[in-house]
Write a protein that holds these residues in place. Sequence first.
Motif, PDB file in Angstrom:
ATOM      1  N   LEU A  19     -15.437   8.314  -3.467  1.00 52.32           N
ATOM      2  CA  LEU A  19     -14.135   7.644  -3.328  1.00 52.32           C
ATOM      3  C   LEU A  19     -13.274   8.369  -2.302  1.00 52.32           C
ATOM      4  N   GLN A  20     -13.312   9.695  -2.333  1.00 49.71           N
ATOM      5  CA  GLN A  20     -12.538  10.468  -1.369  1.00 49.71           C
ATOM      6  C   GLN A  20     -13.029  10.227   0.054  1.00 49.71           C
ATOM      7  N   ALA A  21     -14.340  10.066   0.217  1.00 46.58           N
ATOM      8  CA  ALA A  21     -14.894   9.788   1.547  1.00 46.58           C
ATOM      9  C   ALA A  21     -14.359   8.464   2.089  1.00 46.58           C
ATOM     10  N   LEU A  23     -11.438   7.162   1.310  1.00 41.86           N
ATOM     11  CA  LEU A  23     -10.020   7.370   1.617  1.00 41.86           C
ATOM     12  C   LEU A  23      -9.811   8.255   2.835  1.00 41.86           C
ATOM     13  N   ASP A  24     -10.762   9.122   3.130  1.00 45.87           N
ATOM     14  CA  ASP A  24     -10.633  10.017   4.282  1.00 45.87           C
ATOM     15  C   ASP A  24     -10.892   9.314   5.612  1.00 45.87           C
ATOM     16  N   ARG A  25     -11.590   8.206   5.558  1.00 43.53           N
ATOM     17  CA  ARG A  25     -11.847   7.469   6.796  1.00 43.53           C
ATOM     18  C   ARG A  25     -10.538   6.894   7.311  1.00 43.53           C
ATOM     19  N   THR A  26     -10.434   6.734   8.590  1.00 43.01           N
ATOM     20  CA  THR A  26      -9.211   6.156   9.141  1.00 43.01           C
ATOM     21  C   THR A  26      -9.082   4.715   8.686  1.00 43.01           C
ATOM     22  N   ALA A  27      -7.876   4.287   8.523  1.00 40.71           N
ATOM     23  CA  ALA A  27      -7.611   2.937   8.019  1.00 40.71           C
ATOM     24  C   ALA A  27      -7.964   1.862   9.042  1.00 40.71           C
ATOM     25  N   SER A  28      -7.984   2.210  10.318  1.00 38.55           N
ATOM     26  CA  SER A  28      -8.268   1.187  11.324  1.00 38.55           C
ATOM     27  C   SER A  28      -9.740   0.780  11.258  1.00 38.55           C
ATOM     28  N   GLY A  29      -9.969  -0.498  11.222  1.00 40.73           N
ATOM     29  CA  GLY A  29     -11.319  -1.019  11.183  1.00 40.73           C
ATOM     30  C   GLY A  29     -11.956  -0.977   9.803  1.00 40.73           C
ATOM     31  N   GLN A  30     -11.220  -0.537   8.843  1.00 41.43           N
ATOM     32  CA  GLN A  30     -11.750  -0.452   7.491  1.00 41.43           C
ATOM     33  C   GLN A  30     -11.059  -1.488   6.616  1.00 41.43           C
ATOM     34  N   SER A  31     -11.777  -1.987   5.645  1.00 45.60           N
ATOM     35  CA  SER A  31     -11.207  -2.982   4.753  1.00 45.60           C
ATOM     36  C   SER A  31     -10.111  -2.367   3.893  1.00 45.60           C
ATOM     37  N   PHE A  34     -11.130  -2.293   0.213  1.00 41.55           N
ATOM     38  CA  PHE A  34     -11.964  -1.173  -0.204  1.00 41.55           C
ATOM     39  C   PHE A  34     -11.097   0.060  -0.447  1.00 41.55           C
ATOM     40  N   ARG A  35     -10.128   0.287   0.427  1.00 39.31           N
ATOM     41  CA  ARG A  35      -9.213   1.426   0.243  1.00 39.31           C
ATOM     42  C   ARG A  35      -8.392   1.244  -1.037  1.00 39.31           C
ATOM     43  N   ALA A  92      -2.503   1.690  -3.507  1.00 38.81           N
ATOM     44  CA  ALA A  92      -3.522   0.670  -3.778  1.00 38.81           C
ATOM     45  C   ALA A  92      -2.918  -0.724  -3.693  1.00 38.81           C
ATOM     46  N   THR A  93      -1.763  -0.907  -4.318  1.00 38.54           N
ATOM     47  CA  THR A  93      -1.092  -2.203  -4.303  1.00 38.54           C
ATOM     48  C   THR A  93      -0.750  -2.618  -2.868  1.00 38.54           C
ATOM     49  N   ALA A  94      -0.299  -1.658  -2.067  1.00 41.76           N
ATOM     50  CA  ALA A  94       0.021  -1.948  -0.662  1.00 41.76           C
ATOM     51  C   ALA A  94      -1.235  -2.363   0.105  1.00 41.76           C
ATOM     52  N   GLU A  95      -2.350  -1.711  -0.169  1.00 44.06           N
ATOM     53  CA  GLU A  95      -3.608  -2.066   0.509  1.00 44.06           C
ATOM     54  C   GLU A  95      -4.092  -3.450   0.074  1.00 44.06           C
ATOM     55  N   PHE A  96      -3.944  -3.760  -1.207  1.00 43.72           N
ATOM     56  CA  PHE A  96      -4.368  -5.073  -1.699  1.00 43.72           C
ATOM     57  C   PHE A  96      -3.495  -6.190  -1.131  1.00 43.72           C
ATOM     58  N   ALA A  97      -2.272  -5.882  -0.733  1.00 43.75           N
ATOM     59  CA  ALA A  97      -1.370  -6.894  -0.174  1.00 43.75           C
ATOM     60  C   ALA A  97      -1.766  -7.289   1.251  1.00 43.75           C
ATOM     61  N   LYS A  98      -2.587  -6.468   1.889  1.00 42.42           N
ATOM     62  CA  LYS A  98      -3.021  -6.756   3.264  1.00 42.42           C
ATOM     63  C   LYS A  98      -4.181  -7.748   3.244  1.00 42.42           C
ATOM     64  N   THR A  99      -4.352  -8.418   4.376  1.00 46.11           N
ATOM     65  CA  THR A  99      -5.496  -9.321   4.514  1.00 46.11           C
ATOM     66  C   THR A  99      -6.694  -8.482   4.918  1.00 46.11           C
ATOM     67  N   SER A 100      -7.828  -8.818   4.362  1.00 40.77           N
ATOM     68  CA  SER A 100      -9.036  -8.061   4.663  1.00 40.77           C
ATOM     69  C   SER A 100     -10.110  -8.976   5.230  1.00 40.77           C
ATOM     70  N   PRO A 101     -10.681  -8.592   6.373  1.00 40.79           N
ATOM     71  CA  PRO A 101     -11.753  -9.404   6.938  1.00 40.79           C
ATOM     72  C   PRO A 101     -13.071  -9.225   6.184  1.00 40.79           C
ATOM     73  N   ILE A 102     -13.126  -8.205   5.332  1.00 45.17           N
ATOM     74  CA  ILE A 102     -14.357  -7.890   4.607  1.00 45.17           C
ATOM     75  C   ILE A 102     -14.103  -8.044   3.105  1.00 45.17           C
ATOM     76  N   ALA A 103     -14.946  -8.823   2.445  1.00 41.26           N
ATOM     77  CA  ALA A 103     -14.814  -8.990   0.994  1.00 41.26           C
ATOM     78  C   ALA A 103     -15.374  -7.757   0.284  1.00 41.26           C
ATOM     79  N   LEU A 104     -14.929  -7.554  -0.933  1.00 42.39           N
ATOM     80  CA  LEU A 104     -15.473  -6.469  -1.753  1.00 42.39           C
ATOM     81  C   LEU A 104     -16.835  -6.901  -2.281  1.00 42.39           C
ATOM     82  N   LYS A 105     -17.825  -6.863  -1.404  1.00 38.86           N
ATOM     83  CA  LYS A 105     -19.168  -7.290  -1.808  1.00 38.86           C
ATOM     84  C   LYS A 105     -19.715  -6.310  -2.833  1.00 38.86           C
ATOM     85  N   GLY A 106     -20.389  -6.845  -3.811  1.00 35.85           N
ATOM     86  CA  GLY A 106     -20.962  -6.007  -4.853  1.00 35.85           C
ATOM     87  C   GLY A 106     -19.947  -5.566  -5.886  1.00 35.85           C
TER      88      GLY A 106
END
Length: 167
Positions: A19-21, A23-31, A34-35, A92-106
């Motif tokens: 989970l930390q890995a 969160l450590d990734r940059t937010a750009s280009g990431q769903s 997922f964050r 988490a709530t702020a991240e969920f409020a954003k649009t995501s191009p990638i679904a939470l598959k699985g």
Amino acid sequence: NNSYNGTWNSFYTGGMKDLQAILDRTASGQSPHFRGAAFTLKAYFFGQFVDLFGDVPFSEAFGADAGSPIFEPKFDKDKEIYAKLIAMTDSATAEFAKTSPIALKGDIYYANNITKWKKFANSIKLSLLVRSRKVDATADAKIAAILASSANYISATNGSEDFLFKY
């Protein structure tokens, strides 16, 4: 002394590190979803861990690597950890409020239902606030704000919102 050794070690070297890995990734280009899920799960599991042990390594728990090891990470006060976990549910709530191009598959819990993930994050926040209310003067008002909207957290009347893996 050894009865919790496996629990302790697997907590810090298993799923929490994954989970930390995320969160450590940059937010750009990431769903952002997922964050959001990673923030929610980290707050949930760390909250349980603090309930079990009290003061635990938190701020230095995942900052080491082979090049710069931390052999004895400091133990943060449970009061401080709860405050950070509550802030994590807000993230988490702020991240969920954003649009995501990638679904939470699985997604084995909510099948990519972001509304249910938001309710879960708010339910974790509610639980953390209840546990920390004696040391946080603002907790009562925050609890009341969450409870004012029954659509904002997991309710006892809707079992499909529970955080359960149904197999």
